[in-house]
Design an enzyme around this catalytic site. Structure first.
Site, PDB file in Angstrom:
ATOM      1  N   GLU A 178      18.896 -17.016  -7.193  1.00  0.00           N
ATOM      2  CA  GLU A 178      18.479 -15.671  -7.583  1.00  0.00           C
ATOM      3  C   GLU A 178      18.007 -15.646  -9.046  1.00  0.00           C
ATOM      4  O   GLU A 178      17.030 -14.991  -9.379  1.00  0.00           O
ATOM      5  CB  GLU A 178      19.640 -14.686  -7.334  1.00  0.00           C
ATOM      6  N   HIS A 185      19.613 -35.569  -6.838  1.00  0.00           N
ATOM      7  CA  HIS A 185      18.717 -35.955  -5.745  1.00  0.00           C
ATOM      8  C   HIS A 185      17.301 -35.454  -5.970  1.00  0.00           C
ATOM      9  O   HIS A 185      16.596 -35.150  -5.016  1.00  0.00           O
ATOM     10  CB  HIS A 185      19.271 -35.435  -4.416  1.00  0.00           C
ATOM     11  N   CYS A 211       0.809  -1.220   0.000  1.00  0.00           N
ATOM     12  CA  CYS A 211       0.000   0.000   0.000  1.00  0.00           C
ATOM     13  C   CYS A 211       0.843   1.271   0.000  1.00  0.00           C
ATOM     14  O   CYS A 211       1.839   1.365   0.721  1.00  0.00           O
ATOM     15  CB  CYS A 211      -0.904   0.037   1.225  1.00  0.00           C
ATOM     16  N   ARG A 264       5.582   0.125  -5.717  1.00  0.00           N
ATOM     17  CA  ARG A 264       5.461  -0.678  -4.489  1.00  0.00           C
ATOM     18  C   ARG A 264       4.565  -1.894  -4.683  1.00  0.00           C
ATOM     19  O   ARG A 264       4.630  -2.840  -3.898  1.00  0.00           O
ATOM     20  CB  ARG A 264       4.887   0.178  -3.354  1.00  0.00           C
ATOM     21  N   GLU A 309       9.508 -14.381 -10.780  1.00  0.00           N
ATOM     22  CA  GLU A 309       8.893 -13.113 -10.388  1.00  0.00           C
ATOM     23  C   GLU A 309       8.284 -12.366 -11.576  1.00  0.00           C
ATOM     24  O   GLU A 309       7.180 -11.856 -11.491  1.00  0.00           O
ATOM     25  CB  GLU A 309       9.953 -12.170  -9.781  1.00  0.00           C
ATOM     26  N   ASN A 338      -1.965   1.734   5.595  1.00  0.00           N
ATOM     27  CA  ASN A 338      -1.034   0.694   5.158  1.00  0.00           C
ATOM     28  C   ASN A 338      -0.705  -0.136   6.392  1.00  0.00           C
ATOM     29  O   ASN A 338      -0.305   0.418   7.409  1.00  0.00           O
ATOM     30  CB  ASN A 338       0.236   1.363   4.583  1.00  0.00           C
ATOM     31  N   GLY A 339      -0.908  -1.456   6.308  1.00  0.00           N
ATOM     32  CA  GLY A 339      -0.608  -2.310   7.461  1.00  0.00           C
ATOM     33  C   GLY A 339      -1.750  -3.267   7.720  1.00  0.00           C
ATOM     34  O   GLY A 339      -2.630  -3.443   6.873  1.00  0.00           O
ATOM     35  N   TRP A 358      -2.788  -2.788  -1.701  1.00  0.00           N
ATOM     36  CA  TRP A 358      -2.361  -4.165  -1.985  1.00  0.00           C
ATOM     37  C   TRP A 358      -3.178  -5.030  -1.040  1.00  0.00           C
ATOM     38  O   TRP A 358      -3.009  -4.968   0.177  1.00  0.00           O
ATOM     39  CB  TRP A 358      -0.863  -4.298  -1.721  1.00  0.00           C
ATOM     40  N   LYS A 411      14.308 -14.501 -10.184  1.00  0.00           N
ATOM     41  CA  LYS A 411      14.071 -13.418 -11.158  1.00  0.00           C
ATOM     42  C   LYS A 411      13.112 -13.890 -12.230  1.00  0.00           C
ATOM     43  O   LYS A 411      12.194 -13.180 -12.619  1.00  0.00           O
ATOM     44  CB  LYS A 411      15.371 -12.971 -11.850  1.00  0.00           C
ATOM     45  N   LYS A 413       6.925  -4.267  -3.885  1.00  0.00           N
ATOM     46  CA  LYS A 413       8.340  -3.909  -3.747  1.00  0.00           C
ATOM     47  C   LYS A 413       8.727  -3.868  -2.282  1.00  0.00           C
ATOM     48  O   LYS A 413       9.816  -4.253  -1.897  1.00  0.00           O
ATOM     49  CB  LYS A 413       8.555  -2.535  -4.398  1.00  0.00           C
TER      50      LYS A 413
HETATM   51  C1  G6P Z   1       9.852  -8.155  -1.957  1.00  0.00           C
HETATM   52  C2  G6P Z   1      10.452  -7.641  -3.245  1.00  0.00           C
HETATM   53  C3  G6P Z   1      11.803  -8.303  -3.488  1.00  0.00           C
HETATM   54  C4  G6P Z   1      12.715  -8.120  -2.294  1.00  0.00           C
HETATM   55  C5  G6P Z   1      12.055  -8.581  -0.994  1.00  0.00           C
HETATM   56  C6  G6P Z   1      12.843  -8.138   0.223  1.00  0.00           C
HETATM   57  O1  G6P Z   1       9.510  -9.497  -2.112  1.00  0.00           O
HETATM   58  O2  G6P Z   1       9.583  -7.873  -4.319  1.00  0.00           O
HETATM   59  O3  G6P Z   1      12.410  -7.746  -4.637  1.00  0.00           O
HETATM   60  O4  G6P Z   1      13.892  -8.834  -2.488  1.00  0.00           O
HETATM   61  O5  G6P Z   1      10.754  -7.994  -0.861  1.00  0.00           O
HETATM   62  O6  G6P Z   1      12.827  -6.733   0.285  1.00  0.00           O
HETATM   63  P1  G6P Z   1      13.897  -5.828   0.970  1.00  0.00           P
HETATM   64  O7  G6P Z   1      13.434  -4.420   0.706  1.00  0.00           O
HETATM   65  O8  G6P Z   1      13.863  -6.161   2.434  1.00  0.00           O
HETATM   66  O9  G6P Z   1      15.213  -6.120   0.366  1.00  0.00           O
END
Ligand code: G6P
Length: 611
Positions: A484, A507, A2, A27, A491, A99-100, A73, A488, A606
């Site tokens: 990672e 395994h 949010c 966000r 996501e 937000n929260g 959100w 990516k 985000k």
């Molecule tokens: C969300 C974002 C990711 C990020 C993660 C941790 O899932 O989409 O891109 O890696 O949060 O966020 P931070 O701000 O703590 O690195």
């Protein structure tokens, strides 16, 4: 998650709020809304994007120099027009954005229902505004007192902003656990979830602390705690240029951020090392050097991509500084009664500095007496303010939801931290220390070289873009990069992908390999190279499609692979800084080709400010 924007001043609030909400789109959200005060209290809200809200509001009454805006959100209740914020108290007087999560909303709702209140949405936010409204009505209180007294009975996390139709000169806001920033202008104030919607109007910011309430009219601002203790506003100057928030000619923020990495890595290292004079200096660590040297254990807490940076850090600290490291998902760490001593150092990694679980894990560690250290990007964020010490990564705003430049910034900082500690403990030879410094200095140039292979990577993306699954394999320092790379891809392209240590393939994942399965093998390591060759042979024997990332000059693995991306050779501890770049580009191109929303992937946020 949010996003909050609010304005009070002499200007028309609507364009400021809409522009601000667009700045916060990164966000992640699924509906948007706003409320304007101009004698009337007008609320417009809609499921979908801010541009849809604009189209919806175009023919409506948009007057008013006091307003609040929100991107939601969904947590309580699906994304729809009714659940979107702002929410109104049932006497039509108070409007709120939030937000929260209000954890005791169910019990509050029961009490309110018993007293005859009715609800239109499924949200905890509507419960909150009704509760504040009921306190206001019962005791005939001004809005700020109603907010303050009501919050004393509220459990949960929130950043809230309220306006009152019957007191149309004020905005009242409060925070606990979710971020809220005040922008201080000339006879005007702004409020937002972070500084990005505000910087084009003022650089003067006040970061609210937990349990603080801010009351503002056009000219004055007052801060007090929920316990009614007045607080002196601390104004900080924020260094953030508006052009850092624009795409700058790139098609997507993610692409811009991938291309910025040569520069952002150099920025992360600036002033912290010199290969000519052979030193590494980490300001945050200096004050606690003895504690770091004597630490029995480093515990790293993080989420998402930052957690993967933590895994690389584990290899770095153990290899170079010979200190045991545990890497924990922040959400798991905090709920499993962790064993912590004063000889432990807890390091939090976070791009945003606001991730709720990471924040809570740190609070727990701090309460148990551990030294807490932050590796954070956003200056002034909650995590950076909670830690005893830390290192900013100085990557500038990262707008694409999928983290790229923040990740390599985090890796740069951890490389320097491990080198600093290794040097202080004497666990590294002078020659190797110097070699790594020399190599670090030329990493940004090597990244530029990799970026020049964009067309080749795009070609490979086109070849595998229709896959339903993908496997990523790596060993040693490149194992976290396999995780990672897979993250990516899932996501932003919604292709199911898994990362594994290459040797673990036998395994389980090997059962999935057939002629349709792309297997991305990161094989730049000098260590255990031959083992990876065998893994590639095993994949080919089962007709998997091998995409290999190899060091320039490699022959064996390239020969076995269907597609190869060559990257400049480097020392193993620095390999992740390079090997992740082609994986970011690969995911990016696949997502674009599949017509996915690269910068704002579905369902993702985000900044994850709820647990
Ligand atoms: C969300 C974002 C990711 C990020 C993660 C941790 O899932 O989409 O891109 O890696 O949060 O966020 P931070 O701000 O703590 O690195």
């Amino acid at each position: 998650m949010c996003g909050i924007v609010a304005y009070i001043g002499n200007k028309n609030a609507y364009p400021i709020i809409v522009k601000g909400l667009k700045r916060l789109e990164y966000r992640g959200y699924d509906s948007a809304g706003l409320a304007l005060l101009n004698g009337d209290l007008n609320i417009y809200k809609i499921k979908g994007k801010v541009s849809q809200l604009e189209a919806f509001a175009a023919d409506k009454d948009l007057r008013g120099s006091i307003g609040i805006g929100h991107t939601r959100w969904a947590t309580h209740g699906e994304p729809n027009d009714i659940n979107a914020h702002p929410h109104l108290s049932d006497n039509g007087r108070l409007a709120i954005i939030h937000n929260g999560i209000i954890e005791n909303s169910d019990s509050l709702k029961k009490l309110l229902t018993r007293d005859g209140h009715t609800f239109t949405s499924e949200t905890d936010t509507e419960v909150l505004v009704q509760f504040i409204g009921s306190v206001q009505q019962k005791y005939n209180l001004p809005i700020e007192e109603a907010v303050r007294q009501a919050l004393g009975s509220v459990i949960g996390a929130y950043a809230i902003v309220l306006i009152d139709k019957e007191d149309p000169t004020k905005i009242v806001a409060a925070r606990k656990g979710s971020p809220l920033v005040v922008g201080v202008g000339d006879s005007e104030f702004f409020l937002a979830s972070d500084a990005t919607p505000i910087v084009e109007y003022t650089k003067k910011m006040i970061y609210l602390n937990d349990e603080e309430i801010v009351i503002m009219d056009r000219d004055n601002l007052e801060i007090k705690t929920i316990a009614n203790i007045p607080k002196k506003p601390e104004i900080q100057e924020v260094e953030l240029a508006v052009d850092e928030l624009e795409k700058g000619g790139y098609e997507h923020f993610m692409l811009k951020e991938i291309y910025q990495q040569g520069q952002t890595i150099a920025d992360a290292m600036r002033g912290r090392m010199s290969h000519i004079e052979s030193w590494v200096k980490m300001g945050g660590m200096e004050e606690y050097e003895e504690k770091f040297r004597k630490a029995k254990r480093l515990i790293i807490v993080a989420c998402g991509t930052s957690w993967h940076a933590g895994l690389v850090a584990e290899y770095l600290f153990e290899d170079l500084a010979r200190v045991p490291v545990e890497v924990e998902y922040a959400s798991e760490f905090r709920y499993r009664n962790p064993i912590l001593t004063e000889e432990d150092i807890v390091i939090a990694i976070s791009q945003s500095g606001e991730t709720a679980d990471t924040l809570a894990a740190l609070e727990l560690a701090r309460s148990k007496g551990a030294l807490i250290y932050g590796v954070v990007n956003v200056v002034g964020s909650s995590i950076s303010r909670l830690t005893h010490a830390g290192s900013y990564i100085h990557a500038g705003p990262e707008i694409g939801v999928a983290s790229t430049k923040a990740f390599t910034g985090q890796l740069s900082i951890f490389t320097l931290m491990a080198l600093y500690l290794a040097n202080a403990k004497g666990t590294i030879s002078r020659t190797y220390f110097q070699k790594l410094l020399n190599e670090l200095t030329i990493i940004p140039g090597k990244i530029e070289e990799i970026l020049k292979q964009n067309d080749q990577i795009k070609y490979i993306a086109a070849e595998i873009k229709n896959s339903n699954n993908a496997i990523y394999l790596g060993r040693g320092f490149n194992f976290p990069i396999a995780l990672e790379g897979a993250l990516k891809l899932k996501e932003i392209s919604y292709i199911h992908a898994e990362g594994y240590p290459a040797a673990e393939m036998k395994h389980g994942p090997i059962a999935l390999i057939d002629e349709k399965m792309p297997v991305i093998v990161i094989a730049t390591n000098k260590n255990a190279y031959e083992k990876v060759v065998s893994n590639v042979q095993e994949i080919k024997a089962r007709k998997g499609i091998v995409v290999s990332i190899v060091a320039k000059g490699d022959e064996q693995i390239s020969r076995l692979s269907d597609y190869t991306i060559e990257i400049p050779p480097t020392e193993d501890p620095l390999a992740p800084l390079l090997s992740v770049i082609p994986l970011q580009l690969l995911s990016y191109h696949i997502a674009v080709m599949r017509q996915c929303n690269v910068d704002q992937p579905r369902n993702l946020a985000k900044s994850v400010t709820v647990e």
